[in-house]
Design a protein around this motif. Structure first.
Motif, PDB file in Angstrom:
ATOM      1  N   SER A 294       0.852  -1.184   0.000  1.00 24.21           N
ATOM      2  CA  SER A 294       0.000   0.000   0.000  1.00 24.21           C
ATOM      3  C   SER A 294       0.886   1.231   0.000  1.00 24.21           C
ATOM      4  O   SER A 294       2.062   1.163   0.369  1.00 24.21           O
ATOM      5  CB  SER A 294      -0.940   0.014   1.209  1.00 24.21           C
ATOM      6  N   VAL A 295       0.318   2.350  -0.427  1.00 25.38           N
ATOM      7  CA  VAL A 295       1.028   3.620  -0.466  1.00 25.38           C
ATOM      8  C   VAL A 295       0.247   4.615   0.384  1.00 25.38           C
ATOM      9  O   VAL A 295      -0.928   4.871   0.124  1.00 25.38           O
ATOM     10  CB  VAL A 295       1.174   4.154  -1.901  1.00 25.38           C
ATOM     11  N   HIS A 296       0.884   5.127   1.427  1.00 24.86           N
ATOM     12  CA  HIS A 296       0.300   6.169   2.263  1.00 24.86           C
ATOM     13  C   HIS A 296       1.229   7.371   2.246  1.00 24.86           C
ATOM     14  O   HIS A 296       2.452   7.218   2.242  1.00 24.86           O
ATOM     15  CB  HIS A 296       0.088   5.699   3.699  1.00 24.86           C
ATOM     16  N   THR A 312      -4.283   7.962   2.076  1.00 26.64           N
ATOM     17  CA  THR A 312      -4.091   7.258   0.824  1.00 26.64           C
ATOM     18  C   THR A 312      -4.195   8.260  -0.317  1.00 26.64           C
ATOM     19  O   THR A 312      -4.575   9.425  -0.123  1.00 26.64           O
ATOM     20  CB  THR A 312      -5.142   6.161   0.655  1.00 26.64           C
ATOM     21  N   ARG A 313      -3.884   7.806  -1.528  1.00 25.47           N
ATOM     22  CA  ARG A 313      -3.984   8.719  -2.667  1.00 25.47           C
ATOM     23  C   ARG A 313      -5.428   9.142  -2.915  1.00 25.47           C
ATOM     24  O   ARG A 313      -5.697  10.297  -3.270  1.00 25.47           O
ATOM     25  CB  ARG A 313      -3.384   8.052  -3.905  1.00 25.47           C
ATOM     26  N   GLU A 315      -7.749   9.499  -0.633  1.00 23.21           N
ATOM     27  CA  GLU A 315      -8.085  10.496   0.384  1.00 23.21           C
ATOM     28  C   GLU A 315      -7.432  11.833   0.082  1.00 23.21           C
ATOM     29  O   GLU A 315      -8.013  12.898   0.363  1.00 23.21           O
ATOM     30  CB  GLU A 315      -7.651   9.991   1.750  1.00 23.21           C
ATOM     31  N   ARG A 359      -3.244   4.110  11.761  1.00 23.26           N
ATOM     32  CA  ARG A 359      -2.326   4.458  10.677  1.00 23.26           C
ATOM     33  C   ARG A 359      -1.482   5.667  11.040  1.00 23.26           C
ATOM     34  O   ARG A 359      -0.265   5.695  10.807  1.00 23.26           O
ATOM     35  CB  ARG A 359      -3.139   4.725   9.407  1.00 23.26           C
TER      36      ARG A 359
END
Length: 465
Positions: A294-296, A312-313, A315, A359
């Motif tokens: 995942s990417v945050h 996230t992207r 969001e 997170r």
């Protein structure tokens, strides 16, 4: 020459004195203090298996307290506690030789390692034989002599020590040169030698296929490939998690050489190496993550380094107003392009933190917040610093990462105090009154600048005097 001898004797005497005071503090922290923990607050099976036998009668939180007192890691504190208790009980002749300056610390630790798990009678017999000539005996020779007399008095000692060592076998990572690390796999010596020879054979195959890299680099590459097996799609997929904290400007291809470094699982690497890692993962352009990944994006305050939000992207796009459905604007008014923005996740009434809170807290803390502990967030609990039962809110300002061991100490151990300040710093106070403070990585709490002197702010003298 006399000064060198005197200094060695002084260092040995101070070490013996330190062992005596550590042992005295350990005796004040008897295991009976853990009775209030109950079964819920007791250590788990892994912690029990790793607990040294010398600490069997000492409270479970003593090693953590000693680590906070000395400002060191718990592995070093545990070693010092074990050595102190053994020297002041089973190995008192060795402690006496240290205190008199006739034995160096290195030689004393050889005797501690070999005689620490023996009976009192065997330890006394071996010490009476090897200590008289230990001052003039090199460390290697002293170890050989001690082993000889130990195995002569206790024939089962060698096999017992081998079994104990096998139970302590593990896999861990050590930092070496900049940007490199060492993966250490402990196991039975014959199997370790066989694995090394197999890796060397595969490296020679690669050399015969035309690879010209140094043979050591080929062995390292082959070993990692054998573990990760990037070519094998027949096995069940296993995803390795890699957490990277890096400033976005440092990831651009045209980033300057002095770009700020990045952090990978608690280790700092250069921005150039981070770009290389991301490029290999096809994430340099924030493209699709690898399977299971995942990417945050963490948004930090540039002035304080405080982590404000983790998104996230999708969001990020919603927060920027991209793709939102908007009502028709009034006649003559320009359409709005502003989004709601981002901020910390709101508090929740429940006990368990929300996914957004978890997170942000794990990204903010990145490791256990106990002073000296480096366990990663994946092995930590999200703890209410002010207990939820006492009115502590489930909010990011009251949550922090604590590994299970330190979570138990904070919740059940007597006379410990944990305080989370509004600026993110965690203040830990031991039963002895020693306090240590930890800050979230990346945050900087620079003191305010001194006010200018009066003569620097005064207007110029019109008369020039």
């Amino acid at each position: 020459m006399a000064d060198i001898w005197s200094t060695d004797a002084h260092i040995a005497r101070e070490y013996a004195h330190q062992a005596a005071v550590i042992a005295e503090l350990a005796r004040r922290r008897r295991r009976e203090r853990d009775a209030a923990f109950g079964e819920r607050g007791g250590p788990g099976p892994d912690a029990v298996a790793a607990r040294p036998a010398a600490l069997a009668d000492v409270s479970d939180d003593f090693v953590s307290e000693l680590a906070v007192i000395r400002g060191c890691g718990e592995s070093e504190a545990s070693r010092l506690a074990v050595e102190a208790l053994l020297l002041t009980t089973k190995l008192t002749p060795t402690w006496g030789a240290l205190y008199e300056g006739r034995l160096t610390i290195r030689k004393a630790r050889i005797l501690l390692d070999l005689l620490g798990d023996t009976t009192d009678d065997v330890a006394a017999a071996v010490q009476s034989t090897v200590l008289p000539g230990a001052a003039d005996c090199p460390p290697g020779r002293l170890g050989d002599r001690t082993r000889y007399h130990l195995y002569r008095h206790d024939a089962a000692a060698r096999e017992r020590r081998r079994r104990q060592a096998e139970r302590r076998a593990d896999v861990h990572v050590e930092r070496t040169a900049e940007g490199l690390g060492r993966l250490v796999i402990e196991g039975p010596f014959p199997l370790v030698v066989a694995a090394r020879d197999a890796i060397g054979t595969y490296a020679l195959f690669a050399r015969n296929d035309g690879y010209t890299e140094p043979i050591g680099l080929l062995r390292a590459t082959v070993a990692l490939d054998l573990l990760l097996r990037p070519w094998d799609t027949s096995r069940p997929p296993v995803t390795a998690q890699l957490t990277i904290h890096a400033a976005i400007p440092a990831l651009r291809p045209d980033a300057p050489a002095e770009a700020p470094p990045a952090e990978v699982d608690g280790t700092w690497i250069s921005a150039a190496q981070c770009r290389q890692v991301l490029a290999e993962l096809d994430l340099l352009g924030l493209g699709p993550p690898p399977p299971g990944g995942s990417v945050h994006v963490a948004l930090d305050d540039p002035a304080t380094g405080r982590t404000v939000a983790v998104a996230t992207r999708a969001e990020l796009r919603r927060a920027a107003g991209i793709g939102r459905r908007r009502s028709r604007p009034p006649a003559g008014a320009a359409p709005s392009t502003d989004g709601p923005g981002l901020g910390p996740p709101p508090p929740t009434r429940g006990y368990r933190p929300t996914a957004a809170q978890r997170r942000l807290v794990t990204t903010r803390d990145r490791r256990c917040r106990m002073p000296g502990c480096t366990r990663r967030p994946g092995r930590c609990d999200i703890d209410h610093v002010t207990p939820h039962a006492d009115g502590g809110p489930t909010a990011c300002a009251n949550l922090c990462c604590l590994c299970r061991r330190h979570h138990r100490i904070k919740t059940f151990a007597r006379d410990w105090t944990f305080t989370l300040l509004p600026d993110g710093r965690l203040v830990v106070r031991t039963p002895a009154g020693v306090t240590r403070t930890t800050s979230p990585p990346g945050w900087h709490h620079d003191p305010p600048p001194d006010p200018p002197e009066l003569d620097e702010t005064a207007p110029p003298d019109p008369h020039g005097t």
